[in-house]
Design a protein around this motif. Structure first.
Motif, mmCIF file in Angstrom:
data_model
loop_
_atom_site.group_PDB
_atom_site.id
_atom_site.type_symbol
_atom_site.label_atom_id
_atom_site.label_comp_id
_atom_site.label_asym_id
_atom_site.label_seq_id
_atom_site.Cartn_x
_atom_site.Cartn_y
_atom_site.Cartn_z
ATOM 1 N N ASP A 167 -6.700 -3.064 -3.321
ATOM 2 C CA ASP A 167 -6.673 -1.858 -4.145
ATOM 3 C C ASP A 167 -8.078 -1.303 -4.357
ATOM 4 N N GLU A 203 0.833 -1.208 0.000
ATOM 5 C CA GLU A 203 0.000 0.000 0.000
ATOM 6 C C GLU A 203 0.863 1.252 0.000
ATOM 7 N N ASN A 253 2.523 1.770 -3.393
ATOM 8 C CA ASN A 253 1.599 2.356 -4.362
ATOM 9 C C ASN A 253 1.427 3.847 -4.126
ATOM 10 N N GLY A 281 -1.806 -3.576 -9.835
ATOM 11 C CA GLY A 281 -3.014 -4.321 -9.562
ATOM 12 C C GLY A 281 -3.459 -5.193 -10.701
#
Length: 537
Positions: A320, A123, A126, A449
């Motif tokens: 996501d 996370e 990203n 993703g």
């Protein structure tokens, strides 16, 4: 260098301390020496004035100094290293960065990125890339993310297309290095973000192996809340005469954050949690285990409160999608385990509810840090049952939280005032699988993703009783195992190969072989047993 040797005040040229009010005029990015193309990108995103840690670190980082930055979560560290990372690589790259495909894509040679950012969770990786990528695009440079939990094919493709900057979790990056999918020999600037979390999760040995492979003499930037658990050893080994910048102490909580300690009982706790989740603002509810998070989210949805989940039992696509729905405001409640405390960077969370007190002061501060970010105010509620009070009181003392406990029920005025306007109930709500993923789903930048609707096909994993971010299964420390090879009862932990594009293929072949073995074993028992009677044969 040890944790005790860290200065108590900011040692940058500006001389600001965390305890001092900031008397100086707001400093704009162009006044700090940020190149005009990056200033334009920042201005377009509404960013014109630098936060304290950005104001303090940027002049030194842009000059190529090694940086040791210490600041609380939400203080603006990502931009503090992203701006100099892009600016200095663009200077070295010159005109070549503006041409289409990278050298590896043209020549077929091993991809050789020039910038590397290491992060503890996918996370966070990203979200770093979401900040970094627009800056890199201003100079025609590509970025990509590298982490486990998804097939490696798209990440390898992004590397081959010439990604100049890689944002990676250590486990998957070591996998790709073992497979010789890339080389770090040309990395000139390496950043280690949330180094203390890397230490807590057992990643430091992998981090040291990775940093040992980058180009000697390059720039290093390390950001950490503390220097314990071996982080100081990484600093001593890899940073050369670093400029130290400390904006907040490791245990300081934010002035704009208000803590509420609500003592309650098991009999009224469920109603109290639903009431706290019913407000119109954005809020995160933390539980200790994945099972509790799933159960609580379902309970809220059944009671007309849309809620998304974020925990380790979800595939990367599900995580996501859920985080994207929360960040876009499509759902106002996120029910999460501690994995979210390390990976959610959303500035307008009004309320954090610790449904279960965390295990230690550091987790308490990380959870709390999801609110009161980027100069906004926020509230943190910690619910405490009678048998939890002794441990919680000790933890609050260690975290330097001075809040008076209050005995409450769902109808207490303190709760009603904190909840504010109640959102209209929504019955029959569900977060559909076909909804778009988080903004991290850009396939052009490598492994954010996967394809829309792609399902992470991995063998079934039994639930653990607790969610352990330290082994958030896709990036376990040290061995970098690929998912899809963790079959119960199998001693083989396949290293360094993915058997094609996705981990599910290996799992399906394994299952087919096992079924064939069982059929043959049954046939042998039926036909090859000399003690069975002819009638039974």
């Amino acid at each position: 260098m040890t944790a005790s040797s860290m200065p108590d005040s900011n040692s940058s040229n500006s001389g600001h301390s965390a305890a001092e009010p900031m008397a100086a005029e707001p400093m704009t990015f162009d006044h700090l020496g940020v190149p005009e193309p990056l200033v334009r990108v920042l201005r377009k995103d509404g960013k014109t004035s630098a936060f304290p840690i950005q104001r303090d670190t940027l002049p030194d980082a842009l000059a190529g100094r090694d940086i040791l930055g210490r600041g609380r979560t939400g203080s603006g560290k990502t931009l503090a290293f992203s701006i100099p990372l892009v600016a200095r690589l663009a200077d070295d790259e010159g005109g070549r960065a503006r041409h289409g495909r990278g050298d590896a894509a043209r020549s077929g040679s091993l991809p050789r990125p020039r910038g590397l950012v290491l992060a503890p969770t996918r996370e966070l990786a990203n979200q770093i890339d979401e900040v970094l990528n627009p800056l890199a695009q201003a100079y025609g440079m590509r970025t990509c993310t590298v982490y486990g939990g998804v097939g490696q094919g798209r990440q390898v493709d992004a590397l081959r297309r010439g990604a100049k900057i890689v944002v990676a979790c250590p486990g998957r990056l070591e996998d790709l290095l073992r497979q010789r999918k890339l080389s770090l020999e040309d990395v000139e600037i390496a950043v280690l973000d949330e180094a203390d979390e890397m230490a807590d999760m057992g990643f430091l040995p992998a981090v040291e192996r990775i940093l040992a492979q980058v180009r000697p003499g390059g720039q290093r930037m390390l950001f950490s809340a503390t220097l314990d658990h071996g982080v100081d050893a990484v600093v001593k080994r890899f940073l050369k005469d670093p400029k130290i910048h400390e904006v907040d102490s490791a245990t300081q909580h934010v002035d704009l954050m208000t803590h509420h300690i609500f003592r309650t009982t098991q009999a009224v706790k469920h109603d109290l949690v639903r009431k706290l989740a019913s407000g119109a603002g954005r809020r995160i509810l933390f539980t200790r285990t994945k099972f509790q998070a799933k159960k609580l989210a379902k309970n809220l949805i059944d009671n007309g409160i849309p809620a998304a989940q974020l925990h380790g039992n979800l595939s990367q696509n599900q995580r996501d999608r859920n985080l994207g729905a929360f960040s876009r405001g499509e759902v106002k409640v996120l029910v999460a385990t501690d994995v979210a405390a390390r990976g959610v960077d959303i500035s307008d969370v009004d309320l954090v509810v610790q449904v279960d007190p965390p295990a230690d002061p550091k987790s308490f501060l990380h959870r709390s840090g999801r609110t009161a970010r980027a100069g906004r105010s926020g509230d943190v509620v910690t619910l405490v049952l009678p048998d939890q009070w002794r441990d919680t009181r000790r933890m609050l003392r260690l975290a330097h939280i001075d809040a008076k406990p209050v005995q409450v029920t769902a109808d207490s005025p303190e709760v009603t005032e904190l909840v504010g306007p109640v959102a209209k109930p929504v019955h029959g709500w569900s977060l559909q699988a076909e909804q778009p993923q988080a903004s991290g789903g850009r396939s052009a930048h490598g492994g954010r993703g996967g394809r829309s609707g792609h399902r992470d096909r991995r063998p079934y994993r039994s639930r653990r009783s607790s969610d352990r971010p330290a082994l958030d299964h896709e990036d376990g420390p040290l061995d970098g195992r690929t998912r899809g090879h963790r079959h119960s009862g199998s001693s083989e932990r396949t290293r360094g190969h993915d058997h094609g594009r996705g981990s599910g293929r290996a799992g399906s072949r394994f299952d087919a072989d096992r079924r064939g073995f069982r059929r043959g074993h049954r046939r042998h028992r039926r036909d090859g047993n000399p003690f069975r009677s002819a009638a039974k044969r």
